[in-house]
Design a protein around this motif. Structure first.
Motif, PDB file in Angstrom:
ATOM      1  N   UNK A   1      10.576  -1.755   0.292  1.00  0.00           N
ATOM      2  CA  UNK A   1      11.336  -2.455   1.323  1.00  0.00           C
ATOM      3  C   UNK A   1      10.960  -1.953   2.711  1.00  0.00           C
ATOM      4  N   UNK A   2      11.239  -2.787   3.704  1.00  0.00           N
ATOM      5  CA  UNK A   2      11.092  -2.350   5.084  1.00  0.00           C
ATOM      6  C   UNK A   2       9.799  -2.786   5.731  1.00  0.00           C
ATOM      7  N   UNK A   3       9.286  -1.939   6.623  1.00  0.00           N
ATOM      8  CA  UNK A   3       8.134  -2.250   7.462  1.00  0.00           C
ATOM      9  C   UNK A   3       6.841  -1.884   6.735  1.00  0.00           C
TER      10      UNK A   3
ATOM     11  N   UNK B   1       5.057   6.944   9.646  1.00  0.00           N
ATOM     12  CA  UNK B   1       6.297   6.171   9.581  1.00  0.00           C
ATOM     13  C   UNK B   1       7.325   6.964   8.770  1.00  0.00           C
ATOM     14  N   UNK B   2       8.585   6.685   9.083  1.00  0.00           N
ATOM     15  CA  UNK B   2       9.643   7.282   8.268  1.00  0.00           C
ATOM     16  C   UNK B   2       9.665   6.625   6.894  1.00  0.00           C
ATOM     17  N   UNK B   3       9.837   7.445   5.872  1.00  0.00           N
ATOM     18  CA  UNK B   3       9.894   6.971   4.492  1.00  0.00           C
ATOM     19  C   UNK B   3      11.155   7.541   3.855  1.00  0.00           C
ATOM     20  N   UNK B   4      11.872   6.706   3.110  1.00  0.00           N
ATOM     21  CA  UNK B   4      13.103   7.162   2.485  1.00  0.00           C
ATOM     22  C   UNK B   4      13.313   6.554   1.124  1.00  0.00           C
ATOM     23  N   UNK B   5      14.223   7.162   0.346  1.00  0.00           N
ATOM     24  CA  UNK B   5      14.587   6.664  -0.977  1.00  0.00           C
ATOM     25  C   UNK B   5      16.105   6.663  -1.098  1.00  0.00           C
TER      26      UNK B   5
ATOM     27  N   UNK C   1      16.452   4.131  -6.696  1.00  0.00           N
ATOM     28  CA  UNK C   1      16.861   2.733  -6.713  1.00  0.00           C
ATOM     29  C   UNK C   1      16.130   1.886  -5.682  1.00  0.00           C
ATOM     30  N   UNK C   2      15.647   2.487  -4.600  1.00  0.00           N
ATOM     31  CA  UNK C   2      14.936   1.723  -3.573  1.00  0.00           C
ATOM     32  C   UNK C   2      14.057   2.670  -2.783  1.00  0.00           C
ATOM     33  N   UNK C   3      12.877   2.180  -2.402  1.00  0.00           N
ATOM     34  CA  UNK C   3      11.955   2.888  -1.524  1.00  0.00           C
ATOM     35  C   UNK C   3      11.850   2.085  -0.227  1.00  0.00           C
TER      36      UNK C   3
END
Length: 617
Positions: free
Chosen positions: A5-7, A50-54, A63-65
């Motif tokens: 998800x995301x950019x 870039x910032x990366x999160x889970x 559940x989501x990246x």
């Protein structure tokens, strides 16, 4: 493979593949993040800049990246919250920060609005390895007013916080606090005032204080009140998105159930604010309508309140989707038919029409009763004034009645009439009406117009003012504006300063003299004699009664005081019923004991204009 998800625009296939492999990793349920996952996120974040999160669930599964930019991370839709208002989302956010900054405002906002178990930020060093870890979790209501607690660990290996046990303990605290709040069964509200280009700070603060009294009257527990000053209102959220987020955070921490705005929200503003907050949203008009619905006792009042509520609701009916369409069969009925929204609007229109007809019929009945009352020739006094000025208490003090009187706004709603006897054995009808308030909703004024018609037949209006209120100037102006809107600005009025027992004696006399008013205290009954004397002077010395007596008793051969002209036809029609009532009063007076004599001949009032060259009969 699961979605990233995301950019993701501009990422290399190898980088996307590395991000997708993140779904295979698993973290211990008690740990915020594992060293392996932290190193993986830091390496990908440094490589992509870039910032990366889970998002991790309570089992430790990914559940989501999510991928953001160098400064922030936009989370995807995480779905509906878990059942129960005191429960958290069951997810924790772990993401990277490239510039070594601690948790940002966006991180705290996501933590509170999404009710996440925890938010953690891993600093990414220049060599691509994880550095310090900043994390925060929500707090239950506390005396300091803190909404979350920020903590820090030097490395991933030094994290000692138990994520699973901490989340479960927080839910228990929230559940106990909510159970304690529910014992009262009252709505818990945060009030929001608004000041702009045409409304200064002082006026906005005074209006917010009045909104607190309205909330208290409606039975709402006010948690706190806040004021937002903007040059122009925000077309979407009225107070701006940033201020709205602050209010939502406070509402979650204080466990508020409703947000009340001290302004009339447009239909689009109410819809957008409700979607952004997931709370019940009320504006000033809805709060006043709710109070009126609670206080209405008579059939007239209930119908008028329902009419005002439907007129307010009609433009705010909005359809959510097209899934509630109704199919109609037969010729001319094939197709999608009426949607649920169209059906609701049609039913509201039909109900509004039916209520207006019923209220019009009740208005005709009231007109007939007023004519019968006026036929008895009794003058009418009507008490008007700002709400909670003491109108009902004054009526009770003057007539020894037991009308409901409370220290609340709009304590009494339905009009009440009583007989009032003056010291000189004269009687009048005195009527208590609904109180006025600034920015009274137009639909409410129109709905109660039939009830307020009673003011049109009054011979004297007693304008009651709370003399102890520092905002009395604004209250007087608000009442005068409403009277002008009802076409009663030319009606004779007497200003009555009530609650003067709360003022020093020298201030009472000076204020009454400056305003040419009667100073009274309805509670202690001080000054009621002077008030009755002023009313008697206005009614029987300068009012219509004395004029009718003069016309009725005028000799047949004498002209009026204006040289034989009694006025034009409009004046004649206006004075004719008054003269008739005066003649009936004179005939009904008992004669003194003495020798029998022929009753005096009462000539009819000469109210016909003399025409040139023609003799009047």
């Amino acid at each position: 493979m699961q979605e990233v998800h995301g950019n993701t625009l501009g990422l290399k296939p190898s980088q996307l593949h590395a991000l997708r492999r993140t779904y295979r990793r698993r973290v211990d349920a008690q740990s915020i993040v594992s060293p392996e996952l932290a190193r993986h996120l830091a390496e990908v974040s440094r490589e992509t800049n870039r910032q990366v999160g889970v998002l991790l669930d309570r089992k430790g599964d990914v559940q989501a990246v999510v991928v953001g930019d160098a400064r922030k991370l936009d989370l995807p839709d995480v779905g509906r919250g878990r059942a129960g208002e005191s429960r958290l989302r069951g997810l924790r956010l772990v993401h990277t920060h490239l510039n070594g900054e601690p948790l940002t405002r966006d991180d705290h906002t996501d933590l509170a609005l999404l009710r996440l178990d925890l938010v953690a930020a891993i600093e990414v060093r220049d060599d691509g390895l994880p550095g310090r870890v900043h994390y925060a979790h929500l707090l239950p209501e506390n005396p300091q007013g803190a909404m979350w607690k920020d903590e820090e660990a030097p490395t991933v290996h030094d994290l000692a916080y138990d994520a699973l046990s901490g989340a479960l303990a927080l839910e228990d605290e929230f559940a106990r606090a909510r159970a304690a709040r529910r014992t009262g069964g009252r709505e818990r509200a945060i009030l929001v005032g608004f000041g702009g280009k045409g409304r200064g700070r002082a006026e906005a603060e005074a209006s917010l204080e009045e909104l607190k009294e309205l909330a208290r009257t409606a039975g709402v527990e006010v948690l706190e009140a806040t004021l937002q000053l903007r040059r122009d209102p925000d077309p979407r959220y009225l107070i701006g998105k940033g201020k709205l987020e602050d209010i939502v955070l406070r509402s979650m921490q204080r466990m508020a159930t409703v947000i009340v705005f001290d302004a009339e929200l447009s239909p689009s503003q109410a819809r957008h604010i409700a979607e952004a907050t997931s709370l019940k949203i009320l504006d000033r008009t809805q709060l006043i309508l709710d109070i009126f619905a609670q206080r209405a006792q008579s059939a007239d009042g209930k119908l008028q309140v329902e009419l005002a509520q439907l007129k307010y609701l009609y433009p705010r009916l909005v359809g959510r989707d097209d899934s509630l369409s109704r199919l109609a069969g037969g010729i001319g009925g094939r197709g999608p038919g009426e949607t649920k929204l169209e059906i609701d609007r049609r039913r509201v229109r039909d109900r509004i029409t039916a209520l207006e007809r019923r209220i019009e019929g009740l208005g005709a009945d009231r007109t007939l009763r007023r004519k019968q009352r006026n036929a008895r020739g009794l003058p009418v006094l009507s008490i008007v004034g700002y709400t909670n000025a003491g109108k009902s208490t004054l009526l009770n003090a003057l007539t020894d009645s037991a009308v409901l009187a409370e220290d609340k706004l709009f304590a009494t709603l339905d009009p009440t009439s009583r007989r009032l006897r003056f010291p000189r054995d004269r009687e009048v009808i005195i009527t208590d009406t609904v109180g006025f308030i600034r920015d009274l909703p137009p639909d409410l004024v129109n709905a109660f117009r039939a009830t307020l018609e009673e003011l049109g037949d009054a011979d004297l209006l007693l304008h009651v003012v709370d003399a102890s209120d520092p905002r009395q100037e604004e209250q007087i102006a608000a009442v005068e504006e409403i009277l002008r809107g009802l076409g009663l600005d030319g009606k004779r009025r007497l200003l009555v300063l009530n609650k003067v027992d709360r003022l020093p004696p020298e201030t009472q006399a000076a204020l009454a003299q400056r305003r040419d008013a009667a100073a009274v205290s309805a509670v202690t009954r001080a000054g009621l004699g002077g008030l009755l004397a002023r009313c008697e002077q206005l009614l029987w010395t300068d009012g219509r009664v004395a004029l009718g007596d003069v016309i009725a008793a005028a000799p047949a051969g004498e002209d009026a005081a204006d040289g034989g002209r009694a006025g034009d036809d409009d004046a004649a029609r206006a004075l004719a019923p008054r003269a008739a009532r005066a003649r009936r009063r004179l005939r009904a007076r008992p004669r003194r004991a003495g020798p029998a004599a022929a009753p005096p001949r009462l000539a009819a009032p000469r109210l016909v204009r003399r025409l040139p060259g023609r003799r009047n009969s």
